[in-house]
Motif scaffolding. Structure first.
Motif, PDB file in Angstrom:
ATOM      1  N   VAL A   1      -2.818   3.714  -2.982  1.00  0.00           N
ATOM      2  CA  VAL A   1      -2.437   2.982  -3.861  1.00  0.00           C
ATOM      3  C   VAL A   1      -2.506   1.567  -3.407  1.00  0.00           C
ATOM      4  O   VAL A   1      -1.416   1.278  -2.561  1.00  0.00           O
ATOM      5  CB  VAL A   1      -1.478   3.026  -4.721  1.00  0.00           C
ATOM      6  N   ARG A   2      -3.402   0.567  -3.731  1.00  0.00           N
ATOM      7  CA  ARG A   2      -2.851  -0.960  -3.319  1.00  0.00           C
ATOM      8  C   ARG A   2      -2.662  -1.347  -4.514  1.00  0.00           C
ATOM      9  O   ARG A   2      -3.295  -1.744  -5.670  1.00  0.00           O
ATOM     10  CB  ARG A   2      -4.240  -1.272  -2.886  1.00  0.00           C
ATOM     11  N   LEU A   3      -1.570  -2.135  -4.459  1.00  0.00           N
ATOM     12  CA  LEU A   3      -1.083  -2.982  -5.485  1.00  0.00           C
ATOM     13  C   LEU A   3      -0.937  -4.335  -5.113  1.00  0.00           C
ATOM     14  O   LEU A   3      -0.412  -4.747  -3.953  1.00  0.00           O
ATOM     15  CB  LEU A   3       0.516  -2.489  -5.895  1.00  0.00           C
TER      16      LEU A   3
ATOM     17  N   LEU B   1      -1.684  -8.894 -11.705  1.00  0.00           N
ATOM     18  CA  LEU B   1      -1.648  -7.644 -11.179  1.00  0.00           C
ATOM     19  C   LEU B   1      -2.685  -6.814 -11.136  1.00  0.00           C
ATOM     20  O   LEU B   1      -3.291  -6.437 -11.997  1.00  0.00           O
ATOM     21  CB  LEU B   1      -0.430  -6.745 -11.608  1.00  0.00           C
ATOM     22  N   VAL B   2      -3.072  -6.234  -9.946  1.00  0.00           N
ATOM     23  CA  VAL B   2      -4.216  -5.269  -9.938  1.00  0.00           C
ATOM     24  C   VAL B   2      -3.766  -4.063  -9.151  1.00  0.00           C
ATOM     25  O   VAL B   2      -3.122  -4.194  -8.049  1.00  0.00           O
ATOM     26  CB  VAL B   2      -5.260  -6.062  -9.064  1.00  0.00           C
ATOM     27  N   ILE B   3      -4.072  -2.928  -9.465  1.00  0.00           N
ATOM     28  CA  ILE B   3      -3.708  -1.789  -8.892  1.00  0.00           C
ATOM     29  C   ILE B   3      -4.964  -0.769  -8.540  1.00  0.00           C
ATOM     30  O   ILE B   3      -5.665  -0.674  -9.537  1.00  0.00           O
ATOM     31  CB  ILE B   3      -2.690  -0.780  -9.614  1.00  0.00           C
ATOM     32  N   ILE B   4      -5.309  -0.519  -7.574  1.00  0.00           N
ATOM     33  CA  ILE B   4      -6.529   0.117  -7.061  1.00  0.00           C
ATOM     34  C   ILE B   4      -5.909   1.469  -6.535  1.00  0.00           C
ATOM     35  O   ILE B   4      -5.249   1.445  -5.457  1.00  0.00           O
ATOM     36  CB  ILE B   4      -7.148  -0.690  -6.084  1.00  0.00           C
ATOM     37  N   ALA B   5      -6.167   2.650  -7.016  1.00  0.00           N
ATOM     38  CA  ALA B   5      -5.790   3.958  -6.673  1.00  0.00           C
ATOM     39  C   ALA B   5      -6.934   4.570  -6.063  1.00  0.00           C
ATOM     40  O   ALA B   5      -7.888   4.618  -7.220  1.00  0.00           O
ATOM     41  CB  ALA B   5      -5.058   4.662  -7.739  1.00  0.00           C
ATOM     42  N   GLU B   6      -7.078   5.103  -4.869  1.00  0.00           N
ATOM     43  CA  GLU B   6      -8.488   5.742  -4.457  1.00  0.00           C
ATOM     44  C   GLU B   6      -7.902   7.082  -3.764  1.00  0.00           C
ATOM     45  O   GLU B   6      -6.707   7.086  -3.179  1.00  0.00           O
ATOM     46  CB  GLU B   6      -9.172   5.085  -3.507  1.00  0.00           C
ATOM     47  N   TYR B   7      -8.831   8.143  -4.067  1.00  0.00           N
ATOM     48  CA  TYR B   7      -8.717   9.283  -3.226  1.00  0.00           C
ATOM     49  C   TYR B   7      -8.889   9.134  -1.807  1.00  0.00           C
ATOM     50  O   TYR B   7     -10.036   8.734  -1.347  1.00  0.00           O
ATOM     51  CB  TYR B   7      -9.418  10.561  -3.667  1.00  0.00           C
ATOM     52  N   LYS B   8      -8.003   9.096  -0.790  1.00  0.00           N
ATOM     53  CA  LYS B   8      -8.284   8.409   0.509  1.00  0.00           C
ATOM     54  C   LYS B   8      -7.528   9.565   1.583  1.00  0.00           C
ATOM     55  O   LYS B   8      -6.327   9.737   1.499  1.00  0.00           O
ATOM     56  CB  LYS B   8      -7.778   7.110   0.698  1.00  0.00           C
TER      57      LYS B   8
ATOM     58  N   GLY C   1       0.851  -1.208   0.056  1.00  0.00           N
ATOM     59  CA  GLY C   1       0.019  -0.067   0.050  1.00  0.00           C
ATOM     60  C   GLY C   1       0.790   1.325   0.046  1.00  0.00           C
ATOM     61  O   GLY C   1       1.745   1.533   0.957  1.00  0.00           O
ATOM     62  N   PHE C   2       0.779   2.073  -1.007  1.00  0.00           N
ATOM     63  CA  PHE C   2       1.348   3.471  -1.096  1.00  0.00           C
ATOM     64  C   PHE C   2       0.787   4.624  -0.900  1.00  0.00           C
ATOM     65  O   PHE C   2      -0.517   4.758  -1.226  1.00  0.00           O
ATOM     66  CB  PHE C   2       2.121   3.438  -2.558  1.00  0.00           C
ATOM     67  N   ARG C   3       1.540   5.825  -0.749  1.00  0.00           N
ATOM     68  CA  ARG C   3       0.813   6.841  -0.395  1.00  0.00           C
ATOM     69  C   ARG C   3       1.175   7.904  -1.807  1.00  0.00           C
ATOM     70  O   ARG C   3       2.448   8.003  -1.939  1.00  0.00           O
ATOM     71  CB  ARG C   3       0.936   7.679   1.002  1.00  0.00           C
ATOM     72  N   LEU C   4       0.366   8.419  -2.336  1.00  0.00           N
ATOM     73  CA  LEU C   4       1.007   9.513  -3.344  1.00  0.00           C
ATOM     74  C   LEU C   4       0.657  10.875  -2.691  1.00  0.00           C
ATOM     75  O   LEU C   4      -0.587  11.284  -2.280  1.00  0.00           O
ATOM     76  CB  LEU C   4      -0.042   9.457  -4.484  1.00  0.00           C
ATOM     77  N   HIS C   5       1.803  11.564  -2.523  1.00  0.00           N
ATOM     78  CA  HIS C   5       1.752  13.002  -1.719  1.00  0.00           C
ATOM     79  C   HIS C   5       2.385  13.897  -2.378  1.00  0.00           C
ATOM     80  O   HIS C   5       3.515  14.038  -2.732  1.00  0.00           O
ATOM     81  CB  HIS C   5       2.388  12.862  -0.208  1.00  0.00           C
TER      82      HIS C   5
END
Length: 307
Positions: A104-106, A129-136, A49-53
């Motif tokens: 981001v959940r990879l 490979l599944v990548i789910i990116a959400e505004y969180k 799980g990643f953070r986009l900042h």
């Protein structure tokens, strides 16, 4: 009402996000994976799980180190390099026009099975490979009010049968622990190691504060959390005594403060454990100081990447 370290503020944009599945992008309602997928059948997969900042995937190297170590541990060839995975993540982020405030959940699984089975030799495809990116954005209520914990009877695994550092899809023991905590009226579960010492929580890492010292477990029986590691690092840099050691509920019940850490929520205060009040001041003095130091570490990472 749900309350915990993974509560997020509702964002309507998430209803329209595009999900990455093996190189293609699908709407949220159309993103699917086969029922013969290894992750679905037997929990055979690894994830991060990643953070986009501010346009930066924070602490990316540390997350990749853990991802590739996990894949190597379970004998899974991801079939992609770090750069290729990064391109896939950015393909997803760019398609959703995401710049920040994103989680981001990879997820990698071993692939599609010929038939339901544990046997990896029956896998008939490459990894999925599944990548789910959400505004969180973490719900400020958890940070402002803190969370309560209940000590589960479910222990963290021993390294000789399921190393707790393995960030795999098999999370049923953490789910069991959380169910116990919820049934006891708490928000999340505190988990002991096989020797009875305090280890971690069901989805976060645990810290306590006593007489100006910060304590956390030895790391032998808990997830090697990226945020956990950063908190230890900022303590060292700031000259705050921080110990990775064995300690028991005897120590926890007498703590001045406690908090849990995770990539999504950062540092979340703990107000009570097993019905005992730990602190009525939220966040506590040390927790608040460490929250600021951790936020500074994130900003330093952003500035370093952008140089």
């Amino acid at each position: 009402m749900t309350h915990g370290t993974h509560n997020a503020v509702y964002d309507p944009r998430n209803e329209e996000v595009l999900i990455y599945v093996n190189g293609e992008l699908f709407s949220r309602n159309e993103a699917k994976i086969s029922v013969f997928d290894s992750g679905y059948l037997v929990g055979d997969g690894v994830w991060e799980g990643f953070r986009l900042h501010k346009g930066v995937l924070v602490f990316l190297k540390e997350h990749y180190d853990r991802l590739f170590q996990g894949a190597k541990t379970v004998g899974m060839d991801l079939g992609m390099s770090r750069d290729e995975i990064t391109k896939a993540i950015w393909k997803t982020l760019d398609a959703n026009d995401m710049k920040g405030g994103v989680h981001v959940r990879l997820m990698f699984t071993r692939g599609i099975k010929k038939t339901p089975s544990q046997d990896p030799r029956l896998t008939v495809s490459g990894p999925n490979l599944v990548i789910i990116a959400e505004y969180k954005k973490a719900d400020p209520e958890s940070r402002d009010q803190g969370v309560t914990l209940f000590t589960s009877t479910i222990r963290r695994g021993s390294p000789d049968y399921l190393d707790p550092r393995l960030n795999c899809h098999s999370k049923i023991h953490e789910v069991q622990a959380l169910v116990q905590a919820l049934e006891a009226g708490a928000d999340e579960a505190l988990m002991l190691d096989v020797n009875g010492f305090v280890s971690t929580c069901n989805a976060t890492n645990f810290f306590m504060v006593k007489d100006g010292e910060v304590w956390t477990s030895t790391g032998q029986y808990c997830m090697n959390g990226i945020t956990r590691g950063k908190v230890i690092e900022v303590c060292e840099q700031a000259g705050i005594p921080c110990f990775q050691k064995n300690f028991s509920l005897f120590d926890v019940y007498g703590a001045d403060e406690a908090f849990v850490t995770g990539s999504f929520g950062g540092l979340t205060p703990v107000t009570g454990i097993d019905g005992r009040t730990i602190t009525e001041t939220v966040p506590g003095t040390m927790t608040q100081r460490l929250q600021k130091l951790y936020e500074q570490a994130i900003e330093a990472q952003v500035n370093e990447v952008k140089v």
